[in-house]
Scaffold this motif. Structure first.
Motif, PDB file in Angstrom:
ATOM      1  N   UNK A 136       0.871  -1.173   0.000  1.00 16.30           N
ATOM      2  CA  UNK A 136       0.000   0.000   0.000  1.00 16.30           C
ATOM      3  C   UNK A 136       0.908   1.222   0.000  1.00 16.30           C
ATOM      4  N   UNK A 137       0.647   2.146  -0.911  1.00 20.19           N
ATOM      5  CA  UNK A 137       1.467   3.354  -1.019  1.00 20.19           C
ATOM      6  C   UNK A 137       0.584   4.583  -0.989  1.00 20.19           C
ATOM      7  N   UNK A 138       0.904   5.498  -0.073  1.00 20.41           N
ATOM      8  CA  UNK A 138       0.259   6.809  -0.040  1.00 20.41           C
ATOM      9  C   UNK A 138       1.212   7.789  -0.715  1.00 20.41           C
ATOM     10  N   UNK A 139       0.669   8.629  -1.572  1.00 17.43           N
ATOM     11  CA  UNK A 139       1.522   9.471  -2.429  1.00 17.43           C
ATOM     12  C   UNK A 139       0.962  10.888  -2.490  1.00 17.43           C
ATOM     13  N   UNK A 140       1.846  11.870  -2.435  1.00 15.89           N
ATOM     14  CA  UNK A 140       1.471  13.268  -2.617  1.00 15.89           C
ATOM     15  C   UNK A 140       2.285  13.820  -3.781  1.00 15.89           C
ATOM     16  N   UNK A 141       1.582  14.427  -4.731  1.00 14.88           N
ATOM     17  CA  UNK A 141       2.237  14.974  -5.925  1.00 14.88           C
ATOM     18  C   UNK A 141       1.797  16.417  -6.096  1.00 14.88           C
ATOM     19  N   UNK A 142       2.760  17.312  -6.151  1.00 16.33           N
ATOM     20  CA  UNK A 142       2.454  18.726  -6.372  1.00 16.33           C
ATOM     21  C   UNK A 142       2.506  19.030  -7.862  1.00 16.33           C
ATOM     22  N   UNK A 143       1.481  19.677  -8.376  1.00 16.65           N
ATOM     23  CA  UNK A 143       1.425  20.086  -9.768  1.00 16.65           C
ATOM     24  C   UNK A 143       2.511  21.143 -10.024  1.00 16.65           C
ATOM     25  N   UNK A 147      -1.492  24.402  -9.873  1.00 17.98           N
ATOM     26  CA  UNK A 147      -2.946  24.457  -9.969  1.00 17.98           C
ATOM     27  C   UNK A 147      -3.646  23.480  -9.016  1.00 17.98           C
ATOM     28  N   UNK A 148      -3.020  22.334  -8.773  1.00 14.48           N
ATOM     29  CA  UNK A 148      -3.626  21.316  -7.918  1.00 14.48           C
ATOM     30  C   UNK A 148      -2.554  20.666  -7.044  1.00 14.48           C
ATOM     31  N   UNK A 149      -3.018  20.045  -5.968  1.00 13.10           N
ATOM     32  CA  UNK A 149      -2.193  19.137  -5.173  1.00 13.10           C
ATOM     33  C   UNK A 149      -2.886  17.783  -5.217  1.00 13.10           C
ATOM     34  N   UNK A 150      -2.143  16.729  -5.550  1.00 10.80           N
ATOM     35  CA  UNK A 150      -2.730  15.413  -5.783  1.00 10.80           C
ATOM     36  C   UNK A 150      -2.371  14.462  -4.643  1.00 10.80           C
ATOM     37  N   UNK A 151      -3.399  13.811  -4.101  1.00 12.26           N
ATOM     38  CA  UNK A 151      -3.240  12.748  -3.114  1.00 12.26           C
ATOM     39  C   UNK A 151      -3.644  11.433  -3.772  1.00 12.26           C
ATOM     40  N   UNK A 152      -2.794  10.420  -3.643  1.00  4.72           N
ATOM     41  CA  UNK A 152      -3.114   9.099  -4.179  1.00  4.72           C
ATOM     42  C   UNK A 152      -2.857   8.042  -3.115  1.00  4.72           C
ATOM     43  N   UNK A 153      -3.725   7.051  -3.068  1.00  5.48           N
ATOM     44  CA  UNK A 153      -3.499   5.862  -2.253  1.00  5.48           C
ATOM     45  C   UNK A 153      -3.671   4.658  -3.172  1.00  5.48           C
ATOM     46  N   UNK A 154      -2.625   3.868  -3.261  1.00  2.70           N
ATOM     47  CA  UNK A 154      -2.579   2.751  -4.214  1.00  2.70           C
ATOM     48  C   UNK A 154      -2.306   1.446  -3.471  1.00  2.70           C
ATOM     49  N   UNK A 155      -2.985   0.376  -3.905  1.00  6.62           N
ATOM     50  CA  UNK A 155      -2.733  -0.946  -3.320  1.00  6.62           C
ATOM     51  C   UNK A 155      -2.719  -1.987  -4.425  1.00  6.62           C
ATOM     52  N   UNK A 220      -5.479  -4.322  -8.130  1.00  7.40           N
ATOM     53  CA  UNK A 220      -5.266  -3.246  -7.176  1.00  7.40           C
ATOM     54  C   UNK A 220      -6.202  -2.075  -7.416  1.00  7.40           C
ATOM     55  N   UNK A 221      -6.110  -1.101  -6.544  1.00  6.55           N
ATOM     56  CA  UNK A 221      -6.941   0.098  -6.628  1.00  6.55           C
ATOM     57  C   UNK A 221      -6.073   1.335  -6.485  1.00  6.55           C
ATOM     58  N   UNK A 222      -6.342   2.319  -7.325  1.00  8.08           N
ATOM     59  CA  UNK A 222      -5.667   3.618  -7.241  1.00  8.08           C
ATOM     60  C   UNK A 222      -6.741   4.681  -7.074  1.00  8.08           C
ATOM     61  N   UNK A 223      -6.795   5.279  -5.889  1.00  7.77           N
ATOM     62  CA  UNK A 223      -7.747   6.358  -5.626  1.00  7.77           C
ATOM     63  C   UNK A 223      -6.982   7.674  -5.651  1.00  7.77           C
ATOM     64  N   UNK A 224      -7.461   8.611  -6.448  1.00 10.61           N
ATOM     65  CA  UNK A 224      -6.787   9.897  -6.642  1.00 10.61           C
ATOM     66  C   UNK A 224      -7.721  11.030  -6.232  1.00 10.61           C
ATOM     67  N   UNK A 225      -7.202  11.930  -5.408  1.00 13.33           N
ATOM     68  CA  UNK A 225      -7.944  13.125  -4.994  1.00 13.33           C
ATOM     69  C   UNK A 225      -7.140  14.345  -5.441  1.00 13.33           C
ATOM     70  N   UNK A 226      -7.772  15.212  -6.224  1.00 12.24           N
ATOM     71  CA  UNK A 226      -7.101  16.417  -6.732  1.00 12.24           C
ATOM     72  C   UNK A 226      -7.665  17.650  -6.028  1.00 12.24           C
ATOM     73  N   UNK A 227      -6.847  18.249  -5.183  1.00  6.16           N
ATOM     74  CA  UNK A 227      -7.243  19.461  -4.454  1.00  6.16           C
ATOM     75  C   UNK A 227      -6.869  20.694  -5.268  1.00  6.16           C
ATOM     76  N   UNK A 228      -7.806  21.615  -5.489  1.00  5.05           N
ATOM     77  CA  UNK A 228      -7.442  22.850  -6.172  1.00  5.05           C
ATOM     78  C   UNK A 228      -6.607  23.739  -5.256  1.00  5.05           C
ATOM     79  N   UNK A 229      -5.645  24.439  -5.825  1.00 11.62           N
ATOM     80  CA  UNK A 229      -4.839  25.384  -5.063  1.00 11.62           C
ATOM     81  C   UNK A 229      -5.361  26.772  -5.355  1.00 11.62           C
TER      82      UNK A 229
END
Length: 232
Positions: A136-143, A147-155, A220-229
């Motif tokens: 299981x990997x939790x991931x944070x990616x900055x655009x 424009x956005x900040x991306x949160x992902x949780x993958x298994x 597996x599952x990849x859930x992605x949440x895109x937060x607007x900045x």
């Protein structure tokens, strides 16, 4: 209230069973131990359900959602991952974090309590459905364009069928073939928090199903949440 009936009924049944065994003299240490274990399990389920209901109520609180402040998403995700390390080790799951560390790069406006609850539910859900020996990997990616900040949780668990990817965000929804214990509220809380923050949420396979079939693993599952900045 309906969802709480099951664990509470289990508590009462096991307590009454243990009492009858003691009254009739038919009890022994092993049977009493089994009843106590079931009582403990049912009480844990009831406590988890209450906590989830409280979290859902907080997520639906419009006034709280308006009280936004600067927060560091990467720090929140790293804290949550550290909190779940014991559970991951118990299930022999490789739980990790990918993304920036420290103070910079992933600042956004939000409600810290709600965002932490979102991350906790995503990581907990992934650990619940990932078999032993999985990842299981939790991931944070900055655009890079800010424009956005991306949160992902993958298994690498069994994945979510495409027909159910919208249904799993409904409160109390449980897939018919699931054998995993849960309240059915985790992903509903995730979606509610995402909506409160104007974020977009999506579900996809973590790897192509053909590749998963060939390797003998789940897609597996990849859930992605895109937060607007939002700039000041």
């Amino acid at each position: 209230a309906h969802q709480l009936k099951t664990p509470l009924a289990g508590l009462r049944m096991q307590a009454e069973l243990a009492g009858r065994e003691i009254d009739t003299g038919a009890s022994d240490a092993e049977s009493l131990k089994s009843s106590l274990q079931q009582i403990a399990f049912s009480s844990q389920r009831a406590a988890h359900m209450v906590n989830q209901l409280l979290a859902m109520a907080r997520a639906e609180d419009r006034e709280q959602a308006l009280r936004k402040q600067p927060l560091n998403l990467a720090e929140i995700v790293m804290e949550v991952v550290r909190d779940f390390v014991p559970k991951a080790m118990e299930k022999r799951i490789d739980l990790g974090y990918e993304g920036p560390e420290g103070q910079g790069g992933v600042q956004l406006q939000g409600q810290p309590v709600l965002v932490r609850e979102m991350v906790r539910n995503l990581v907990d859900n992934a650990l619940q459905y990932t078999p032993g020996g999985g990842t299981v990997t939790a991931r944070v990616v900055a655009d890079p364009f800010g424009q956005v900040v991306v949160l992902q949780v993958e298994d690498n668990g069994p994945g979510i069928a495409e027909a159910e990817r919208e249904l799993v965000f409904q409160p109390f929804y449980r897939p018919a073939d699931t054998v995993i214990e849960g309240s059915g509220l985790g992903l509903a809380i995730v979606r509610e928090v995402a909506q409160q923050h104007g974020a977009e949420i999506s579900v996809a396979d973590a790897q192509p199903r053909a590749v998963a079939l060939a390797s003998g693993t789940g897609p597996g599952t990849l859930i992605t949440v895109r937060f607007p900045v939002r700039r000041a």
